[in-house]
Write a protein that holds these residues in place. Structure first.
Motif, PDB file in Angstrom:
ATOM      1  N   ALA A  87       0.829  -1.206   0.000  1.00 36.85           N
ATOM      2  CA  ALA A  87       0.000   0.000   0.000  1.00 36.85           C
ATOM      3  C   ALA A  87       0.863   1.255   0.000  1.00 36.85           C
ATOM      4  CB  ALA A  87      -0.931  -0.005   1.209  1.00 36.85           C
ATOM      5  N   ILE A  88       1.940   1.252   0.761  1.00 38.99           N
ATOM      6  CA  ILE A  88       2.853   2.400   0.801  1.00 38.99           C
ATOM      7  C   ILE A  88       3.503   2.599  -0.560  1.00 38.99           C
ATOM      8  CG2 ILE A  88       5.052   3.226   1.762  1.00 38.99           C
ATOM      9  CD1 ILE A  88       4.139   1.865   4.426  1.00 38.99           C
ATOM     10  N   GLU A  89       3.957   1.518  -1.171  1.00 39.42           N
ATOM     11  CA  GLU A  89       4.592   1.633  -2.485  1.00 39.42           C
ATOM     12  C   GLU A  89       3.615   2.160  -3.530  1.00 39.42           C
ATOM     13  OE1 GLU A  89       6.258  -2.234  -3.151  1.00 39.42           O
ATOM     14  OE2 GLU A  89       7.984  -1.815  -1.862  1.00 39.42           O
ATOM     15  N   ARG A  90       2.345   1.689  -3.489  1.00 39.32           N
ATOM     16  CA  ARG A  90       1.340   2.213  -4.429  1.00 39.32           C
ATOM     17  C   ARG A  90       1.107   3.696  -4.198  1.00 39.32           C
ATOM     18  NH1 ARG A  90      -1.296  -2.446  -2.943  1.00 39.32           N
ATOM     19  NH2 ARG A  90      -2.780  -1.282  -1.684  1.00 39.32           N
ATOM     20  N   ARG A  91       1.020   4.095  -2.951  1.00 37.96           N
ATOM     21  CA  ARG A  91       0.788   5.512  -2.626  1.00 37.96           C
ATOM     22  C   ARG A  91       1.959   6.371  -3.086  1.00 37.96           C
ATOM     23  NH1 ARG A  91      -2.154   8.404   1.803  1.00 37.96           N
ATOM     24  NH2 ARG A  91      -1.858  10.517   1.085  1.00 37.96           N
ATOM     25  N   LEU A  92       3.176   5.903  -2.854  1.00 43.10           N
ATOM     26  CA  LEU A  92       4.355   6.654  -3.289  1.00 43.10           C
ATOM     27  C   LEU A  92       4.387   6.789  -4.804  1.00 43.10           C
ATOM     28  CD1 LEU A  92       7.122   5.242  -0.929  1.00 43.10           C
ATOM     29  CD2 LEU A  92       6.195   7.567  -0.952  1.00 43.10           C
ATOM     30  N   SER A  93       4.053   5.723  -5.516  1.00 43.54           N
ATOM     31  CA  SER A  93       4.095   5.796  -6.973  1.00 43.54           C
ATOM     32  C   SER A  93       3.020   6.734  -7.502  1.00 43.54           C
ATOM     33  CB  SER A  93       3.975   4.408  -7.599  1.00 43.54           C
ATOM     34  OG  SER A  93       2.697   3.871  -7.388  1.00 43.54           O
ATOM     35  N   ARG A  94       1.850   6.775  -6.863  1.00 40.40           N
ATOM     36  CA  ARG A  94       0.778   7.694  -7.285  1.00 40.40           C
ATOM     37  C   ARG A  94       1.111   9.135  -6.959  1.00 40.40           C
ATOM     38  NH1 ARG A  94      -3.124   3.962  -5.043  1.00 40.40           N
ATOM     39  NH2 ARG A  94      -3.208   5.349  -3.267  1.00 40.40           N
ATOM     40  N   SER A  95       1.873   9.378  -5.872  1.00 46.70           N
ATOM     41  CA  SER A  95       2.151  10.745  -5.447  1.00 46.70           C
ATOM     42  C   SER A  95       3.302  11.366  -6.220  1.00 46.70           C
ATOM     43  CB  SER A  95       2.455  10.778  -3.951  1.00 46.70           C
ATOM     44  OG  SER A  95       3.701  10.156  -3.694  1.00 46.70           O
TER      45      SER A  95
ATOM     46  N   THR B  99      13.761   3.737  -4.763  1.00 43.04           N
ATOM     47  CA  THR B  99      14.502   4.902  -4.285  1.00 43.04           C
ATOM     48  C   THR B  99      13.943   5.388  -2.963  1.00 43.04           C
ATOM     49  OG1 THR B  99      14.999   5.597  -6.525  1.00 43.04           O
ATOM     50  CG2 THR B  99      15.142   7.277  -4.836  1.00 43.04           C
ATOM     51  N   ASP B 100      12.613   5.544  -2.890  1.00 34.93           N
ATOM     52  CA  ASP B 100      12.021   6.092  -1.694  1.00 34.93           C
ATOM     53  C   ASP B 100      12.183   5.158  -0.504  1.00 34.93           C
ATOM     54  OD1 ASP B 100      11.237   8.475  -2.798  1.00 34.93           O
ATOM     55  OD2 ASP B 100       9.331   7.674  -3.498  1.00 34.93           O
ATOM     56  N   SER B 101      12.028   3.855  -0.693  1.00 34.22           N
ATOM     57  CA  SER B 101      12.160   2.962   0.446  1.00 34.22           C
ATOM     58  C   SER B 101      13.600   2.938   0.941  1.00 34.22           C
ATOM     59  CB  SER B 101      11.675   1.557   0.108  1.00 34.22           C
ATOM     60  OG  SER B 101      12.477   0.985  -0.896  1.00 34.22           O
ATOM     61  N   SER B 102      14.576   3.164   0.062  1.00 34.06           N
ATOM     62  CA  SER B 102      15.954   3.209   0.547  1.00 34.06           C
ATOM     63  C   SER B 102      16.186   4.454   1.381  1.00 34.06           C
ATOM     64  CB  SER B 102      16.947   3.171  -0.621  1.00 34.06           C
ATOM     65  OG  SER B 102      16.913   4.377  -1.355  1.00 34.06           O
ATOM     66  N   VAL B 103      15.556   5.566   1.009  1.00 36.44           N
ATOM     67  CA  VAL B 103      15.706   6.788   1.803  1.00 36.44           C
ATOM     68  C   VAL B 103      15.012   6.610   3.133  1.00 36.44           C
ATOM     69  CG1 VAL B 103      15.093   9.227   1.939  1.00 36.44           C
ATOM     70  CG2 VAL B 103      15.937   8.291  -0.200  1.00 36.44           C
ATOM     71  N   VAL B 104      13.766   6.133   3.113  1.00 37.69           N
ATOM     72  CA  VAL B 104      13.004   5.977   4.338  1.00 37.69           C
ATOM     73  C   VAL B 104      13.609   4.878   5.198  1.00 37.69           C
ATOM     74  CG1 VAL B 104      10.754   5.360   5.281  1.00 37.69           C
ATOM     75  CG2 VAL B 104      10.896   6.851   3.298  1.00 37.69           C
TER      76      VAL B 104
END
Length: 164
Positions: free
Chosen positions: A71-79, A86-91
Protein backbone atom coordinates in the motif's frame (compact mmCIF):
# COMPACT_ATOMS: atom_id res chain seq x y z
CA UNK A 1 -7.11 13.29 15.56
CA UNK A 2 -5.13 10.15 16.07
CA UNK A 3 -5.53 6.53 15.18
CA UNK A 4 -8.72 4.78 16.23
CA UNK A 5 -8.00 2.30 19.00
CA UNK A 6 -11.18 0.27 19.04
CA UNK A 7 -11.03 -3.46 18.28
CA UNK A 8 -11.34 -4.16 14.59
CA UNK A 9 -9.96 -0.73 13.72
CA UNK A 10 -9.03 0.53 10.30
CA UNK A 11 -5.77 -1.37 9.88
CA UNK A 12 -5.46 -4.96 11.01
CA UNK A 13 -2.72 -5.49 13.62
CA UNK A 14 -2.10 -1.76 14.10
CA UNK A 15 -1.86 -0.59 17.69
CA UNK A 16 -1.55 3.01 18.88
CA UNK A 17 -0.79 4.74 22.16
CA UNK A 18 0.02 8.20 23.46
CA UNK A 19 0.03 11.06 20.98
CA UNK A 20 -0.77 8.74 18.06
CA UNK A 21 -3.91 7.28 19.63
CA UNK A 22 -7.43 8.60 19.76
CA UNK A 23 -8.71 7.01 22.94
CA UNK A 24 -11.35 9.54 23.92
CA UNK A 25 -10.35 9.06 27.55
CA UNK A 26 -10.11 12.79 28.28
CA UNK A 27 -12.31 14.15 25.52
CA UNK A 28 -10.98 17.33 23.94
CA UNK A 29 -8.99 18.25 27.06
CA UNK A 30 -5.52 17.50 25.77
CA UNK A 31 -3.12 18.56 28.51
CA UNK A 32 0.43 17.37 29.05
CA UNK A 33 -0.46 15.47 32.20
CA UNK A 34 -3.39 13.66 30.59
CA UNK A 35 -1.40 12.70 27.51
CA UNK A 36 1.31 11.31 29.80
CA UNK A 37 -1.30 9.15 31.52
CA UNK A 38 -2.63 7.92 28.19
CA UNK A 39 0.89 7.15 26.95
CA UNK A 40 1.75 5.12 30.03
CA UNK A 41 -1.52 3.26 30.51
CA UNK A 42 -2.48 2.68 26.90
CA UNK A 43 1.16 2.23 25.82
CA UNK A 44 1.54 -0.68 28.19
CA UNK A 45 -1.77 -2.18 27.10
CA UNK A 46 -1.04 -1.70 23.38
CA UNK A 47 2.43 -3.20 23.76
CA UNK A 48 1.19 -6.27 25.60
CA UNK A 49 -1.65 -6.79 23.13
CA UNK A 50 0.62 -6.32 20.10
CA UNK A 51 3.20 -8.75 21.49
CA UNK A 52 0.48 -11.34 22.07
CA UNK A 53 -0.91 -10.83 18.57
CA UNK A 54 2.52 -11.38 17.03
CA UNK A 55 3.06 -14.57 19.00
CA UNK A 56 -0.41 -15.91 18.22
CA UNK A 57 -0.60 -14.83 14.57
CA UNK A 58 2.90 -14.74 13.11
CA UNK A 59 1.71 -15.63 9.60
CA UNK A 60 -1.07 -13.03 9.72
CA UNK A 61 1.35 -10.38 10.96
CA UNK A 62 3.78 -11.12 8.11
CA UNK A 63 0.91 -10.92 5.60
CA UNK A 64 -0.29 -7.61 7.07
CA UNK A 65 3.25 -6.20 6.88
CA UNK A 66 3.45 -7.20 3.21
CA UNK A 67 0.06 -5.58 2.56
CA UNK A 68 1.17 -2.39 4.30
CA UNK A 69 4.42 -2.22 2.32
CA UNK A 70 2.49 -2.74 -0.91
CA UNK A 71 0.00 0.00 0.00
CA UNK A 72 2.85 2.40 0.80
CA UNK A 73 4.59 1.63 -2.48
CA UNK A 74 1.34 2.21 -4.43
CA UNK A 75 0.79 5.51 -2.63
CA UNK A 76 4.36 6.65 -3.29
CA UNK A 77 4.10 5.80 -6.97
CA UNK A 78 0.78 7.69 -7.28
CA UNK A 79 2.15 10.75 -5.45
CA UNK A 80 5.03 11.13 -7.89
CA UNK A 81 7.70 10.56 -5.27
CA UNK A 82 9.74 8.48 -7.69
CA UNK A 83 10.28 4.78 -7.72
CA UNK A 84 9.45 2.88 -4.56
CA UNK A 85 12.96 1.44 -4.68
CA UNK A 86 14.50 4.90 -4.29
CA UNK A 87 12.02 6.09 -1.69
CA UNK A 88 12.16 2.96 0.45
CA UNK A 89 15.95 3.21 0.55
CA UNK A 90 15.71 6.79 1.80
CA UNK A 91 13.00 5.98 4.34
CA UNK A 92 14.72 2.74 5.29
CA UNK A 93 17.62 4.59 6.86
CA UNK A 94 20.22 4.82 4.11
CA UNK A 95 22.47 7.79 4.81
CA UNK A 96 22.08 10.68 2.45
CA UNK A 97 24.88 12.71 0.98
CA UNK A 98 26.73 14.69 3.62
CA UNK A 99 25.76 18.15 2.40
CA UNK A 100 22.04 17.29 2.21
CA UNK A 101 22.08 15.74 5.68
CA UNK A 102 23.84 18.80 7.11
CA UNK A 103 21.41 21.22 5.42
CA UNK A 104 18.35 19.25 6.55
CA UNK A 105 19.69 19.04 10.10
CA UNK A 106 20.27 22.81 10.28
CA UNK A 107 16.77 23.50 8.91
CA UNK A 108 15.20 21.05 11.38
CA UNK A 109 16.99 22.78 14.24
CA UNK A 110 15.75 26.16 13.00
CA UNK A 111 12.20 24.79 12.70
CA UNK A 112 12.32 23.54 16.29
CA UNK A 113 13.53 26.94 17.50
CA UNK A 114 10.70 28.72 15.66
CA UNK A 115 8.14 26.42 17.23
CA UNK A 116 9.65 26.75 20.71
CA UNK A 117 10.00 30.54 20.56
CA UNK A 118 6.78 31.49 18.77
CA UNK A 119 4.20 28.71 19.02
CA UNK A 120 4.55 27.55 22.60
CA UNK A 121 2.13 27.86 25.46
CA UNK A 122 2.42 31.67 25.57
CA UNK A 123 1.47 32.93 22.11
CA UNK A 124 0.93 36.37 20.64
CA UNK A 125 -0.50 37.32 17.26
CA UNK A 126 2.83 38.81 16.19
CA UNK A 127 4.77 35.68 17.19
CA UNK A 128 2.28 33.43 15.40
CA UNK A 129 2.48 35.60 12.30
CA UNK A 130 6.28 35.46 12.35
CA UNK A 131 6.15 31.68 12.78
CA UNK A 132 3.81 31.26 9.80
CA UNK A 133 6.17 33.28 7.62
CA UNK A 134 9.31 31.52 8.84
CA UNK A 135 7.73 28.08 8.50
CA UNK A 136 6.64 28.81 4.94
CA UNK A 137 10.25 29.66 4.06
CA UNK A 138 11.49 26.45 5.71
CA UNK A 139 8.84 24.47 3.81
CA UNK A 140 10.11 25.92 0.53
CA UNK A 141 13.67 24.97 1.45
CA UNK A 142 12.53 21.47 2.49
CA UNK A 143 10.73 20.98 -0.83
CA UNK A 144 13.77 22.24 -2.75
CA UNK A 145 16.13 19.96 -0.83
CA UNK A 146 13.85 16.97 -1.43
CA UNK A 147 13.43 17.66 -5.14
CA UNK A 148 17.12 18.40 -5.73
CA UNK A 149 18.39 15.37 -3.83
CA UNK A 150 15.67 12.76 -4.13
CA UNK A 151 17.22 9.38 -3.60
CA UNK A 152 20.26 10.74 -1.77
CA UNK A 153 18.73 13.20 0.67
CA UNK A 154 18.69 10.84 3.66
CA UNK A 155 16.20 10.39 6.46
CA UNK A 156 16.90 13.89 7.78
CA UNK A 157 15.47 15.41 4.60
CA UNK A 158 12.41 13.16 4.86
CA UNK A 159 11.91 14.24 8.48
CA UNK A 160 12.32 17.89 7.52
CA UNK A 161 9.85 17.60 4.65
CA UNK A 162 7.30 15.93 6.92
CA UNK A 163 7.79 18.41 9.79
CA UNK A 164 7.68 21.51 7.63
Amino acid sequence: GGTGTNDGGWVRNLYAAGEAARTGLHGGNRLASTSLLEGLVFGSSAGETAAGAVEDNADEVAEAAAEARSAIERRLSRSGCGSSETDSSVVGGVDGDEEAVREATVLLSHLKSIMWDNVGVVRTPSKLSAAVSDLAAIREEADRLWEDRRGSAGVEAVALRDAA
